[in-house]
Design a protein around this motif. Sequence first.
Motif, mmCIF file in Angstrom:
data_model
loop_
_atom_site.group_PDB
_atom_site.id
_atom_site.type_symbol
_atom_site.label_atom_id
_atom_site.label_comp_id
_atom_site.label_asym_id
_atom_site.label_seq_id
_atom_site.Cartn_x
_atom_site.Cartn_y
_atom_site.Cartn_z
ATOM 1 N N GLY A 229 0.645 1.897 4.821
ATOM 2 C CA GLY A 229 1.378 0.948 3.990
ATOM 3 C C GLY A 229 0.937 0.999 2.538
ATOM 4 O O GLY A 229 1.770 0.952 1.613
ATOM 5 N N ASN A 230 -0.376 1.097 2.296
ATOM 6 C CA ASN A 230 -0.874 1.178 0.917
ATOM 7 C C ASN A 230 -0.434 2.473 0.256
ATOM 8 O O ASN A 230 -0.115 2.501 -0.944
ATOM 9 N N ALA A 231 -0.426 3.554 1.035
ATOM 10 C CA ALA A 231 0.056 4.823 0.476
ATOM 11 C C ALA A 231 1.520 4.697 0.075
ATOM 12 O O ALA A 231 1.949 5.240 -0.960
ATOM 13 N N LEU A 232 2.256 3.993 0.884
ATOM 14 C CA LEU A 232 3.673 3.794 0.569
ATOM 15 C C LEU A 232 3.833 2.981 -0.709
ATOM 16 O O LEU A 232 4.667 3.306 -1.574
ATOM 17 N N MET A 233 3.019 1.929 -0.857
ATOM 18 C CA MET A 233 3.098 1.114 -2.059
ATOM 19 C C MET A 233 2.692 1.919 -3.295
ATOM 20 O O MET A 233 3.260 1.737 -4.387
ATOM 21 N N GLU A 234 1.700 2.803 -3.185
ATOM 22 C CA GLU A 234 1.290 3.657 -4.296
ATOM 23 C C GLU A 234 2.475 4.472 -4.779
ATOM 24 O O GLU A 234 2.709 4.611 -5.986
ATOM 25 N N ARG A 235 3.215 5.010 -3.913
ATOM 26 C CA ARG A 235 4.341 5.880 -4.303
ATOM 27 C C ARG A 235 5.520 5.070 -4.823
ATOM 28 O O ARG A 235 6.303 5.572 -5.635
ATOM 29 N N LEU A 236 5.629 3.825 -4.326
ATOM 30 C CA LEU A 236 6.767 3.031 -4.764
ATOM 31 C C LEU A 236 6.515 2.369 -6.118
ATOM 32 O O LEU A 236 7.347 2.468 -7.034
ATOM 33 N N THR A 237 5.382 1.669 -6.253
ATOM 34 C CA THR A 237 5.208 0.859 -7.467
ATOM 35 C C THR A 237 3.815 0.905 -8.063
ATOM 36 O O THR A 237 3.630 0.696 -9.268
ATOM 37 N N ASP A 238 2.783 1.137 -7.223
ATOM 38 C CA ASP A 238 1.425 0.900 -7.706
ATOM 39 C C ASP A 238 0.763 2.135 -8.319
ATOM 40 O O ASP A 238 -0.102 2.020 -9.191
ATOM 41 N N GLY A 239 1.107 3.272 -7.897
ATOM 42 C CA GLY A 239 0.388 4.461 -8.345
ATOM 43 C C GLY A 239 0.925 5.061 -9.638
ATOM 44 O O GLY A 239 1.966 4.665 -10.163
ATOM 45 N N GLU A 240 0.156 6.016 -10.109
ATOM 46 C CA GLU A 240 0.587 6.754 -11.302
ATOM 47 C C GLU A 240 1.809 7.585 -10.945
ATOM 48 O O GLU A 240 1.850 8.240 -9.906
ATOM 49 N N ASN A 241 2.760 7.575 -11.884
ATOM 50 C CA ASN A 241 4.024 8.287 -11.685
ATOM 51 C C ASN A 241 4.752 7.774 -10.441
ATOM 52 O O ASN A 241 5.400 8.519 -9.734
ATOM 53 N N ALA A 242 4.612 6.431 -10.167
ATOM 54 C CA ALA A 242 5.293 5.833 -9.022
ATOM 55 C C ALA A 242 6.798 5.877 -9.214
ATOM 56 O O ALA A 242 7.311 6.088 -10.316
#
Length: 555
Positions: A229-242
Motif C-alpha cells: 500500500g505504501n509503495a502504491l501511495m509513493e507512485r500515486l502522490t507521495d514519491g518523487e516524480n509521482a
Amino acid sequence: MLARLSVKNLAVVEAAEIAFGPGLNVITGETGAGKSVLMGALHLVLGERADRSAIRTGAEEAAVSAVYELSDSSAVDAVLRGADVPVCEGGTLILRRSLQANGGGKVRVNDVPATTGLLRRLAPLLTDIHGPTDNLSLLDPSFQLRLLTSYAGADAEFAAYTERFLEVRRLREELYALTGDPEARAAEIDRLSYELEELHAANLSEADGEELTLRHAEAANAEEILTLGNALMERLTDGENALSEQLMALHRVLHDLSKLLPEASDWGNELSGAQMQLQELSRSISVRLSQIDANPEALAGLEERLALVQRLRRRYGPTLDDVLRYRDEAQARLDALNGVGEETHRLTAAIEAAEEALRRAGQALRLKREAAAPRLSAAITEELRDLGFVQAAFPIQMEPCNPGPDGIDRVVFQFEPNPGERPRPLADIASSGEIARIMLAVKSILARHDAIPTLVFDEIDANIGGEISRRVGERLRRLAAYAQILCITHQPQVAVFGQSHFCVRKEIEAGRTVTHIDRLDSVARVAELARMLGGGDAAETHAVALLREQGEGTE
C-alpha cells in the motif's frame, strides 16, 4: 353390495368372473375344488398381505378385481377424497389389484393408481369376512366391548370418551416430558448450565462468521498489505516524480497548448477530472491503510477468537447460525426446567379437570352399555336357541375398570350350554363350531345396526348337520334381508336357502388343473344339492323337496 368379482391366474383359477346377486349367495363344491381361492381373492383385493406363491404356475401375473354397488357411498367417498382418488360415480366402486411373479404389484381404485393402505382403509366399510380363524375375534374382550357399544347405539358417547381419553394422555405425556426422572432432570440442568455459561462467555454474534475470517486474514497479512500500500501511495502522490506531479506537468503543457489550439481546453478539463479522481483514490487508500493494525498482539487476539468460534462450531454447529440457534433453544429449555414448578402446577390442574371430564364421559358410556347388556344377552340367547342351543344362555358380565382406550368397563361374554351349569367366559368353553354359530347369532342381531354392505361366511356351518344346518340356513336367509351374504358351505340344508347358488368345480384340461365357478340354474342346482346329499335318485328327490320347501321351483 359386491356386484362382481373377477379372478385371473390365482392358484388353480385361470380365469373366473362371478356376478353376485343381492341377498344370500351360497357357494358349494367338492373339497379341494378351489372355494378357498375366492376367500383368498377377496382378502387380496381388500388389501391383505400378498402371497406370490399363489400366482398360478407359469403365469407372470395374478389379478383380482371387485366391483361394489353402494346405495350410500358417502363414507367410502370420504376415504377416497382423503387419498385424492375419484369418488364413486353412481355409487360404483372399482378395486383392482395385481401381483407380478417378479415381485411387483399394482393397485387401482376407481381406475387410478392407489395403495394397499387405501384398500385396507376401505375394507371395513365394504366387507366383513368370517372364516374359521376370523371368528376367534369374538373371544377378544375389546371386540366384545365394541359389539356391545354398537348394539347400545353408543357410538357418539364412545367418540366423546375417546376424545377425552386422548386429551388426558396428551397432558400426562406433556407433564412427564417436563418433569421426567428427577435425576435425569438435574443432570440436564447441569449440562445446559455449563454449556450456556460457555456460550454466553463467548458473546457470539453474526460478526463472528465471515467478517471474523476476513479480519483474521487481514491481520495475518498486515505487513505485506502496508508495504504494498505504501509503495502504491509513493507512485500515486507521495514519491518523487509521482503520478500526481506528472499530471500537474501535463496540465501546464495543455494550458500553453490551448492558447495555440482552442480544443486543447477540453483536454485540459478531462485531465482535471483525472486529477480529482486520483486525489480521491489516494485519500481512500490512505484511510484504509491507516486502519491496518500490524501489531502482533492484535493478530494473536483474532487467532484466539477464531479458534474459539471453530471449537464452538464443532461442538454445537456445524455453522455459526446453528451455534446461535442452539444457544437460544438451550436457554429456553433451561428456563422451562428451572420454572418447572409453576408449569407443573398448571399441567396438574389441567389433568385433574381432563380426568373429571373423562370420568363423566365414561359414566355416560357405561350407562348406555349397562342398559343394553341385558337386551343383547337375551337377543343372543334367543338366536342361539334357534340355532340348536336349546337350553343355552348367554350372560354378559360387566365390571368396572380403570379408564382405558375402550372405556371404564370390562365386558365378558359368557356361555351357559345347559341350565344349572355355572356360566363361564366364552373363550373357556366354546368349540370352533359353537363360536361360528355364536358369531352368526351376533351378526344376525347387529346387522341392522351395521353399515357394512357385504358379509362373508366361510364354512360357518362346520361340524354341524341336519336340523341345526337348516336353522343356520334360515338365519343366513333372514340376515340377508339387511345385507348381502356370501356363504361357502358343505351343507345342503344351508345351500338350499341361497337366493343365488354358485358351484366351484375342478377339472383337468390339457394336463393342468383348472377351477370353474358357475352360477347354477334350477336344474343344475338340483344336481348339485343331490351330490351334496350323497348322490342317487333318492338324493335328487330329497333335493327337489328341499327346494320346494323354500318355494323354489325346478325345471
